[in-house]
Design a protein around this motif. Structure first.
Motif, PDB file in Angstrom:
ATOM      1  N   HIS A 168     -34.691  48.944  67.953  1.00 47.52           N
ATOM      2  CA  HIS A 168     -34.042  48.738  66.642  1.00 47.52           C
ATOM      3  C   HIS A 168     -32.540  48.572  67.122  1.00 47.52           C
ATOM      4  CE1 HIS A 168     -37.702  50.215  65.091  1.00 47.52           C
ATOM      5  NE2 HIS A 168     -37.267  49.461  64.096  1.00 47.52           N
ATOM      6  N   ARG A 169     -32.271  48.292  68.292  1.00 45.05           N
ATOM      7  CA  ARG A 169     -30.797  48.392  68.715  1.00 45.05           C
ATOM      8  C   ARG A 169     -30.046  47.394  67.908  1.00 45.05           C
ATOM      9  NH1 ARG A 169     -32.213  46.094  74.574  1.00 45.05           N
ATOM     10  NH2 ARG A 169     -34.043  47.220  74.179  1.00 45.05           N
ATOM     11  N   ARG A 171     -28.905  48.153  65.068  1.00 43.50           N
ATOM     12  CA  ARG A 171     -28.924  48.503  63.513  1.00 43.50           C
ATOM     13  C   ARG A 171     -28.287  50.190  63.760  1.00 43.50           C
ATOM     14  NH1 ARG A 171     -34.779  48.152  61.532  1.00 43.50           N
ATOM     15  NH2 ARG A 171     -33.852  49.598  59.707  1.00 43.50           N
ATOM     16  N   LEU A 173     -28.939  53.647  62.180  1.00 43.83           N
ATOM     17  CA  LEU A 173     -30.212  54.155  61.818  1.00 43.83           C
ATOM     18  C   LEU A 173     -29.846  55.601  61.288  1.00 43.83           C
ATOM     19  CD1 LEU A 173     -32.179  53.176  64.850  1.00 43.83           C
ATOM     20  CD2 LEU A 173     -32.239  52.094  62.907  1.00 43.83           C
ATOM     21  N   LYS A 221     -26.317  54.391  66.466  1.00 44.06           N
ATOM     22  CA  LYS A 221     -26.432  53.000  66.502  1.00 44.06           C
ATOM     23  C   LYS A 221     -26.319  52.750  67.904  1.00 44.06           C
ATOM     24  CE  LYS A 221     -24.288  48.431  65.992  1.00 44.06           C
ATOM     25  NZ  LYS A 221     -23.271  47.593  65.216  1.00 44.06           N
ATOM     26  N   ASP A 224     -26.043  46.535  70.654  1.00 41.20           N
ATOM     27  CA  ASP A 224     -26.953  45.391  70.822  1.00 41.20           C
ATOM     28  C   ASP A 224     -26.212  44.476  71.763  1.00 41.20           C
ATOM     29  OD1 ASP A 224     -28.747  43.339  70.573  1.00 41.20           O
ATOM     30  OD2 ASP A 224     -28.160  42.678  68.339  1.00 41.20           O
TER      31      ASP A 224
END
Length: 233
Positions: A168-169, A171, A173, A221, A224
């Motif tokens: 889930h890079r 994002r 969280l 986070k 990304d």
């Protein structure tokens, strides 16, 4: 599944063993810390339910010893204590426990936590991808993590948290989301446990120190950056 139960209260130990047996699992009960450590080193164990206040070696000392031994370092550990002090809970997580329960607790909740922990620890299969992020290589099939070619030992929950972050890079969280998705149930120990596990990942994997960003009063986070990380199938 073979579970080691280290609990010096005979009634509680018998209750735990009874509920574990009802699930079809084997439960070996010991009443002292040195017995627990010896058994785990000499017999195959899938998970340890470990009371903090044990005669001889304390549960914290046993946890630390298990994590420091290459033959036992990956065994999932659920710590149990009658003390509600958050300091004890954080210390237990800090030295490598995967989960924490405060007495009194429902035996059914313990069973749910055991099931969730083992399900997630074993969910990778031969078709699972390899996740990479900069020098970090995470092989889900073999359940291994390497940093610049050097194998890094992670606990069951550290491994699952790292996997979730890599998948889930990019994002943001929340801590509540991480607890629900990684721990697998409504965790009652508070979101501080996420912070402890994130700190341990940063300590073990230097590439995450700057890339895994804390979002103030919310969560985390992972950057990304396709030049640093990608997913291979």
């Amino acid at each position: 599944m073979k579970i080691l139960v280290a609990e010096d209260d005979r009634d509680i130990a018998a209750l735990i063993a009874h509920y574990l047996h009802k699930q079809g699992w084997e439960a070996h009960v010991v009443a002292a810390g040195d017995e627990a450590l010896a058994w785990a080193r000499q017999h195959p164990v899938d998970l340890v339910v470990l009371d903090v206040m044990l005669p001889g070696l304390s549960g914290l000392e046993v946890c630390r010893a298990l994590r420091g031994d290459t033959s036992t370092e990956a065994i999932p550990i659920i710590m149990v204590t009658a003390r509600a002090d958050e300091t004890d809970r954080i210390l237990g997580l800090d030295i490598g426990a995967d989960d924490y329960l405060s007495k009194p607790f429902s035996p059914n909740e313990l069973v749910a936590r055991v099931r969730a922990l083992m399900r997630r620890a074993k969910r990778a299969d031969a078709s699972a991808p390899t996740l990479t992020f900069g020098p970090i290589v995470m092989d889900l099939a073999s359940h291994t993590v390497a940093d610049s070619g050097r194998e890094v030992k992670l606990t069951a929950k550290e491994f699952l948290l790292l996997q979730y972050l890599l998948e889930h890079r990019g994002r943001v969280l929340s801590r509540d989301l991480l607890l629900g998705d990684v721990w697998g149930y409504r965790y009652t120990g508070g979101t501080r446990t996420v912070d402890v596990h994130v700190r341990r990942l940063r300590e073990k994997l230097p590439a995450l120190v700057e890339a895994l960003v804390t979002v103030k009063q919310f969560g985390y986070k992972l950057a990304d950056n396709e030049e640093r990380g990608n997913v291979r199938t």
